[in-house]
Write an enzyme that holds these catalytic residues in place. Structure first.
Site, mmCIF file in Angstrom:
data_model
loop_
_atom_site.group_PDB
_atom_site.id
_atom_site.type_symbol
_atom_site.label_atom_id
_atom_site.label_comp_id
_atom_site.label_asym_id
_atom_site.label_seq_id
_atom_site.Cartn_x
_atom_site.Cartn_y
_atom_site.Cartn_z
ATOM 1 N N ASP A 295 0.486 -1.459 -0.023
ATOM 2 C CA ASP A 295 -0.069 -0.437 -0.177
ATOM 3 C C ASP A 295 1.129 0.906 0.039
ATOM 4 O O ASP A 295 1.323 1.867 0.780
ATOM 5 C CB ASP A 295 -0.969 0.432 0.348
HETATM 6 C C1 NOJ Z 1 -3.724 4.156 0.080
HETATM 7 C C2 NOJ Z 1 -4.904 3.590 0.405
HETATM 8 O O1 NOJ Z 1 -4.972 2.656 1.950
HETATM 9 C C3 NOJ Z 1 -5.047 2.344 -0.355
HETATM 10 O O2 NOJ Z 1 -6.509 1.736 -0.324
HETATM 11 C C4 NOJ Z 1 -4.892 2.557 -2.334
HETATM 12 O O3 NOJ Z 1 -5.270 1.488 -3.322
HETATM 13 C C5 NOJ Z 1 -3.633 3.476 -2.685
HETATM 14 N N1 NOJ Z 1 -3.582 4.224 -1.668
HETATM 15 C C6 NOJ Z 1 -3.749 4.195 -3.648
HETATM 16 O O4 NOJ Z 1 -4.809 4.922 -3.926
#
Ligand code: NOJ
Length: 734
Positions: free
Chosen positions: A282
């Site tokens: 993530d």
């Molecule tokens: C952070 C978020 O926690 C995640 O769910 C998301 O897919 C990514 N950013 C990309 O935007």
């Protein structure tokens, strides 16, 4: 020297001649790997944001230079057919090997046709509708040049302060698992090679929803039993449905951030579950292992991540900047790198990108499909099904269109933007139909009086204009709630009442002594005890997306009989949190006649609205519950039938829910656990037999040795229409 597709094709043919293997695309991948430099391999493990949308810190402004040099194999936050076509052209025509890019994006509840937020959809308990919503999202996203969605988010969420409750399926493991499957099937369809299916991503692995105090990104500290029994099953369900990718979570588990957790990524995901796709971080979660305090620097963090089993680095550039060095000093082996590259190339093959790198963006399809009538109709259908009727005294609802005048008051009554909810991909406010517009479709101009009353989060004290308008009406609809960015990522709240002066507004209106119907729009459960006590009807409409206005209007005026059931508990106040239906009994369960039992001095233990609760305009009765065989073994199914009757005067749907209680376990068990449900439509007076077949092996839990077991003994079986309104029978497992 630049290789092109002919070179790749030739090597593939040679590879194929040498011999076919079981692994999909092995020969093709071997051939490409033979041509790749270490830098290009690491490029395939790298994912950067394009700079179009920003969903986190931007660290790599110069990603186009990286792209041309083969140092980045994947991009996210880039979309539309034309935009992505140009980026793909750079990858295919200007890089040495011409390996196509993979484009990812957060398509959570729609791409451009925006469906209800995921939590709202979950309130429908309608798996076909949820699958269709994900299917349409994939069709539109694929037309817009995307190959991969960062969804479904399958985190169990038991704390409504946590803003990301809006993005998941709520608090329950069983319901969450069913929904995880439906969403994966919807996004990925039956064939990834089709140009309207996209890779799904089960996120955030794991236990992200257990953030302490509901504060996003906060520490997680839960037992392994809770992890395995409550938080992991929806991920396993996604995997069983064939999910192609997993995303790690930001939190730690047992002192190790998930992105560096061999336990989660290797032991559970690869060894136990045999996951055979790729794992992405993530965002900058590799980098975040430094502030977490388990990595001294980024090189150290990159090493922890690759050793744990992370294949792709989203945005952190830790792999890009340090993997080569780690290989050169023998901390990381080439085969580790190649293992990860294989997974990513396999996904590109599965999508058919090596046959035609441009097959996923199509300007004509974009024009014809996106926001098409069919998609908007499906969004309206999903929106109606997501609404939960929380209160309806004296049959205040449905309203009659023949009413002389209706006052529509409140900051969310004539608002389009907030209807999108958080994570609305490329949805636009201008494509949302407000509640006011929805009502204008069914009433004459002269019947509607409108005033916003106050702002969502303002400090107004003078509501006289709204009151004077409302005083002319026969009934008052008040649209209240949150701004859309009060939930979602980085959007936790410590108080979950109505923000600003909205409660004062409705209190002031209530002095008029007219029927008051509150329409809530919000991304999480709200603590609304005053509303529950004092207004006549409450509709929980969450954020319903493009077709919110017409869908709410359908329910307000009885064109659709509400059938939603809460996928998450609504507390009376924040002090009760965490509060969820499948809690443990404790050694001193509450007893009103005994002081020394588990309770608060200032609030009841019970929530305001329990999990599984939702009213209807009709009434249903469950009768003739029959358990075929009440003495069973773990190889049997519990077979239960019952008659569901619509006793009321209008047609409608009911969700019949089956819960169990494992009466005595080797470890303490929850007071009840959902194990099955059926959603049935009945005409007035109609009755239908429903049948449950519940495998006894699904009634188990992880014991002290972390073995999944179904223990012998008595189980209660509860059948009803919420987690609290049930009839109980019992069985013996031997
Ligand atoms: C952070 C978020 O926690 C995640 O769910 C998301 O897919 C990514 N950013 C990309 O935007």
């Amino acid at each position: 020297m630049r290789f092109n597709f002919f070179v790749i094709l030739l090597t593939i043919c040679l590879g194929s001649m040498i011999g076919k293997t079981q692994e999909p695309f092995k020969a093709e991948i071997d051939s490409i790997l033979n041509l790749m430099t270490l830098e290009e391999k690491i490029g395939q493990l790298t994912l950067y944001t394009s700079g179009w949308d920003v969903t986190g810190p931007v660290l790599r402004e110069n990603y186009l230079d990286d792209l041309r040099q083969g140092k980045v194999g994947n991009l996210f936050n880039a979309h539309t057919a034309a935009y992505n076509h140009n980026l793909q052209k750079i990858a295919v025509e200007e890089t040495r090997l011409g390996i196509p890019l993979l484009f990812g994006y957060d398509v959570i509840h729609g791409y451009k046709t925006i469906f209800p937020i995921s939590l709202a959809e979950s309130a429908s308990w309608d798996m076909d509708a949820i699958e269709r919503s994900a299917r349409i999202a994939a069709i539109e996203a694929a037309a817009g040049g995307l190959h991969w969605t960062f969804a479904p988010m399958v985190d169990i969420a038991r704390d409504p302060r946590w803003g990301r409750v809006m993005e998941g399926a709520g608090e329950d493991t069983y319901l969450g698992s069913c929904i995880a499957k439906a969403r994966v099937k919807g996004f990925q369809g039956s064939d990834l090679a089709s140009n309207n299916t996209i890779l799904a991503c089960a996120k955030h692995f794991a236990a992200y929803g257990a953030a302490q105090a509901g504060r996003d990104y906060h520490t997680v500290d839960i037992s392994e039993n809770t992890l395995r029994d409550i938080y992991l099953p929806p991920f396993k369900a996604a995997l069983d449905a064939g999910v192609a990718t997993f995303m790690t979570s930001f939190n730690e588990y047992n002192g190790m951030p998930a992105t560096g957790s061999k336990f989660l990524l290797q032991d559970v995901l690869r060894d136990d579950w045999k996951f055979d796709g790729f794992v992405v971080t993530d965002y900058t979660s590799i980098n975040e292992m430094i502030p977490h305090g388990v990595a001294a620097n980024l090189k150290h963090a990159a090493n922890l991540a690759i050793q744990a089993g992370v294949d792709m680095d989203m945005q952190g550039a830790a792999y890009a900047d340090y993997l080569e060095e780690l290989v050169n000093e023998n901390s990381v082996s080439i085969s580790q790198i190649e293992g990860a590259v294989r997974q990513i190339l396999k996904a590109k093959y599965q999508l058919g990108l090596f046959d035609d790198p441009y097959r996923y963006g199509d300007t004509l399809l974009e024009k014809n499909l996106i926001l098409s009538n069919g998609h908007l109709d499906a969004a309206r259908d999903m929106a109606k099904k997501s609404i939960v009727l929380l209160k309806n005294d004296n049959q205040t609802l449905p309203l009659k269109t023949s009413l002389r005048k209706i006052a529509l008051i409140g900051p969310l009554a004539n608002n389009q933007d907030n209807l999108l909810g958080a994570w609305a991909a490329s949805g636009r406010a201008s494509d949302c139909v407000s509640l006011l517009s929805g009502i204008q479709e069914v009433l004459n101009e002269s019947q509607i009086l409108f005033h916003p009353g106050c702002r969502i989060n303002g400090e107004e004290t003078d509501f006289s204009e709204a009151v004077s308008i409302a005083s002319q009406a026969d009934a008052i609809i008040v649209a209240l709630g949150e701004e859309r960015h009060m939930s979602g990522e980085a959007a936790s709240r410590s108080s979950i009442g109505l923000p600003g002066s909205q409660l004062e507004l409705v209190k002031t209106l209530s002095a008029l002594d007219k029927p008051i119907i509150v329409v809530l729009m919000n991304g999480r459960p709200l603590a609304i005890p005053w509303l529950d006590q004092r207004v006549d009807a409450i509709l929980e409409t969450w954020f319903l997306g493009n077709m919110a206005g017409p869908a709410i209007t359908d329910v307000l005026f009885g064109k659709y009989n509400p059938s939603g059931k809460l996928p998450i508990t609504f507390p009376r106040n924040e002090g009760q949190i965490p509060i969820y239906y499948n809690m443990k009994n404790t050694g001193r369960p509450f007893n009103a006649t005994d002081n020394y039992t588990s309770k608060y001095l200032d609030v009841a233990n019970e929530p305001l609205y329990p999990f599984g609760f939702g009213l209807s305009y009709t009434s249903f009765r469950i009768e003739n519950i029959n358990i075929f065989d009440s003495v069973l073994t773990i190889y049997d199914d519990l077979v239960l039938t019952a008659d569901l009757k619509n006793n009321g005067t209008v047609s409608g749907e009911e969700v019949v829910q089956l819960y169990i209680t494992d009466k005595v376990g080797s470890l303490t068990r929850p007071v009840r656990e959902l194990k099955g449900f059926k959603k049935i439509f009945l005409e007035p007076g109609q009755s239908e037999q429903i049948r449950f077949e519940i495998p006894i092996r699904s009634l188990g839990f992880h014991n002290a040795k972390m073995d999944y077991v179904v223990e012998e003994g008595a189980f209660d079986i509860h059948l009803g229409n919420s987690s609290t309104n049930t009839v109980t029978k019992s069985i013996i497992v031997q």
